[in-house]
Scaffold this active site. Structure first.
Site, PDB file in Angstrom:
ATOM      1  N   LEU A 158       0.832  -1.212   0.000  1.00 25.81           N
ATOM      2  CA  LEU A 158       0.000   0.000   0.000  1.00 25.81           C
ATOM      3  C   LEU A 158       0.865   1.259   0.000  1.00 25.81           C
ATOM      4  CD1 LEU A 158      -2.631  -1.250   2.619  1.00 25.81           C
ATOM      5  CD2 LEU A 158      -2.900  -1.161   0.130  1.00 25.81           C
ATOM      6  N   ARG A 192       2.803   4.352  -2.489  1.00 20.35           N
ATOM      7  CA  ARG A 192       2.201   5.476  -3.215  1.00 20.35           C
ATOM      8  C   ARG A 192       1.196   5.000  -4.267  1.00 20.35           C
ATOM      9  NH1 ARG A 192       7.337   8.789  -5.188  1.00 20.35           N
ATOM     10  NH2 ARG A 192       8.054   6.640  -5.430  1.00 20.35           N
ATOM     11  N   MET A 193       1.562   3.978  -5.030  1.00 13.58           N
ATOM     12  CA  MET A 193       0.644   3.469  -6.051  1.00 13.58           C
ATOM     13  C   MET A 193      -0.419   2.573  -5.438  1.00 13.58           C
ATOM     14  SD  MET A 193       1.269   4.329  -9.383  1.00 13.58           S
ATOM     15  CE  MET A 193       1.117   2.942 -10.505  1.00 13.58           C
ATOM     16  N   ARG A 251       3.632  -3.710   5.053  1.00  9.81           N
ATOM     17  CA  ARG A 251       4.562  -4.016   6.139  1.00  9.81           C
ATOM     18  C   ARG A 251       4.517  -2.959   7.231  1.00  9.81           C
ATOM     19  NH1 ARG A 251      10.651  -2.902   3.685  1.00  9.81           N
ATOM     20  NH2 ARG A 251      10.338  -0.723   3.084  1.00  9.81           N
ATOM     21  N   ASN A 298       6.230  -3.125 -11.633  1.00  7.10           N
ATOM     22  CA  ASN A 298       7.014  -3.052 -12.873  1.00  7.10           C
ATOM     23  C   ASN A 298       7.926  -4.269 -13.001  1.00  7.10           C
ATOM     24  OD1 ASN A 298       6.037  -0.648 -13.967  1.00  7.10           O
ATOM     25  ND2 ASN A 298       7.458   0.605 -12.791  1.00  7.10           N
ATOM     26  N   SER A 339       0.129   2.333 -15.294  1.00  5.47           N
ATOM     27  CA  SER A 339       0.657   3.678 -15.462  1.00  5.47           C
ATOM     28  C   SER A 339      -0.343   4.682 -14.905  1.00  5.47           C
ATOM     29  CB  SER A 339       0.924   3.969 -16.943  1.00  5.47           C
ATOM     30  OG  SER A 339       1.478   5.256 -17.113  1.00  5.47           O
ATOM     31  N   GLY A 356       0.914   6.903 -12.056  1.00  2.00           N
ATOM     32  CA  GLY A 356       1.654   7.561 -10.987  1.00  2.00           C
ATOM     33  C   GLY A 356       0.767   8.078  -9.870  1.00  2.00           C
ATOM     34  N   LYS A 367       3.943  -2.598 -20.897  1.00  3.83           N
ATOM     35  CA  LYS A 367       4.329  -1.518 -19.976  1.00  3.83           C
ATOM     36  C   LYS A 367       5.819  -1.199 -20.095  1.00  3.83           C
ATOM     37  CE  LYS A 367       3.777   1.345 -16.440  1.00  3.83           C
ATOM     38  NZ  LYS A 367       5.032   1.469 -15.751  1.00  3.83           N
ATOM     39  N   HIS A 378       6.183   0.906 -23.109  1.00  4.25           N
ATOM     40  CA  HIS A 378       5.579   2.194 -22.733  1.00  4.25           C
ATOM     41  C   HIS A 378       6.593   3.050 -21.980  1.00  4.25           C
ATOM     42  CE1 HIS A 378       3.720   4.570 -19.460  1.00  4.25           C
ATOM     43  NE2 HIS A 378       2.724   4.813 -20.276  1.00  4.25           N
ATOM     44  N   ASN A 379       7.287   2.459 -21.009  1.00  4.79           N
ATOM     45  CA  ASN A 379       8.247   3.219 -20.223  1.00  4.79           C
ATOM     46  C   ASN A 379       9.479   3.594 -21.035  1.00  4.79           C
ATOM     47  OD1 ASN A 379       6.441   2.758 -18.140  1.00  4.79           O
ATOM     48  ND2 ASN A 379       8.030   2.339 -16.643  1.00  4.79           N
ATOM     49  N   GLU A 429       8.539   6.572 -22.835  1.00  4.07           N
ATOM     50  CA  GLU A 429       8.524   7.667 -21.862  1.00  4.07           C
ATOM     51  C   GLU A 429       9.924   8.254 -21.677  1.00  4.07           C
ATOM     52  OE1 GLU A 429       8.231   7.299 -17.190  1.00  4.07           O
ATOM     53  OE2 GLU A 429       6.277   6.926 -18.110  1.00  4.07           O
ATOM     54  N   TYR A 430      10.952   7.385 -21.610  1.00  5.43           N
ATOM     55  CA  TYR A 430      12.333   7.860 -21.482  1.00  5.43           C
ATOM     56  C   TYR A 430      12.670   8.816 -22.631  1.00  5.43           C
ATOM     57  CZ  TYR A 430      14.048   4.541 -17.881  1.00  5.43           C
ATOM     58  OH  TYR A 430      14.293   3.853 -16.718  1.00  5.43           O
TER      59      TYR A 430
END
Length: 302
Positions: free
Chosen positions: A8, A10-11, A31, A96, A122, A124, A174, A177-178, A181-182
């Protein structure tokens, strides 16, 4: 519908929030117990003391969604989950992960009749409000069980998520996709740096960033975020020029080599991230030494 969310951060935390607000019952484990308790108080999440406790609170067919760092952490949690689940249950990995790992894990679970779904995710920190783009791989039966949750997590029930192929296809999609993004990030950064370097024009980067957001062919969410940041600070003096790489760009470059496909933009964007992480600058010191050796060019002392 009820599912367990393991991880649990940020995402994962925001995904649990969005699921709860969409009417999905969520059993949550992290945790750090404080995170679980906060989500229980805020959103009505069902708190679990362990992955085993989370699974025990589900009815068959059980859905267990992992939002954990790729690699050893995900692997260790899967080892704990394997003996707890039965035929017809579903494990979803929304982190990821390398798609090769997803294929291996899916094959192992299939031997027990357990479904594995790899969900490239995706969105964020903005996913809670805007929804997440979900690239999902797995068997059709597993995706059907998961569809109500996917429809809540996505920007809309009928868009922003798709069953893209068999196990591994979600994380492969994905990964690419990333990689894209780079390249997009690198191009924006280089172009804006070139504008800033033209001091005789005294260009306002915040103005130009906002200008490009409307009608321009380079408009994008990345540009939106960049333009908003430039409105606050154009000098970025407090930000170190170090750009981390999560691993997905590396995997994309390796895949390109394996396939013999030219990816010059993505590969160079990855290399630029490596360059930003080079604290010693040894290669550049060697270059200075070489120029001095063959041409007598001055060497600047540190």
């Amino acid at each position: 519908m009820r599912l367990a969310m393991i991880g649990l951060g940020r995402m994962g935390g925001n995904m649990a929030r969005r699921l709860r607000r969409g009417g999905i019952e969520v059993v949550g484990y992290n945790r750090s117990r404080e995170v679980v308790d906060a989500l229980a108080a805020e959103e009505g999440l069902i708190a679990a003391d362990s992955p085993e406790d989370a699974v025990s609170r589900l009815a068959a067919p059980r859905l267990v969604w992992l939002m954990l760092p790729a690699g050893a952490v995900t692997e260790s949690h899967l080892e704990r989950l394997y003996p707890l689940l039965a035929a017809g249950d579903v494990i979803i990995d929304g982190g990821n992960a390398n798609y090769h790992d997803s294929q291996r894990r899916g094959a192992r679970l299939a031997e027990q009749g357990i479904h594995f779904v790899d969900a490239g995710t995706s969105g964020g920190v903005w996913g809670l409000d805007n929804g997440y783009c979900l690239m999902v791989g797995g068997e059709a039966a597993a995706i059907e069980l998961l569809t109500p949750a996917l429809q809540v997590l996505a920007p809309a029930p009928d868009r922003g998520w798709a069953h893209v192929g068999p196990v591994g296809a979600g994380h492969f999609t994905k990964m690419v996709h990333n990689g894209i993004e780079y390249g997009m990030m690198q191009a924006l950064a280089e172009g804006l740096a070139l504008l800033k370097g033209k001091t005789e024009f005294d260009l306002d980067l915040a103005q130009i960033g906002e200008l490009w957001r409307h009608g321009s062919v380079v408009r994008s969410w990345l540009l939106d975020l960049t333009a908003e940041a430039l409105q606050q600070d154009q000098d970025l003096a407090d930000i170190a020029p170090v750009v981390a790489d999560s691993g997905e760009g590396r995997w994309t470059a390796v895949e390109a080599i394996d396939q013999g496909v030219a990816l010059p933009v993505i590969s160079l964007a990855l290399a630029m991230r490596f360059a930003s992480q080079d604290e010693t600058g040894y290669a550049n010191r060697l270059l200075a030494m070489m120029r001095n050796a063959f041409g007598g060019h001055a060497v600047e002392k540190s």
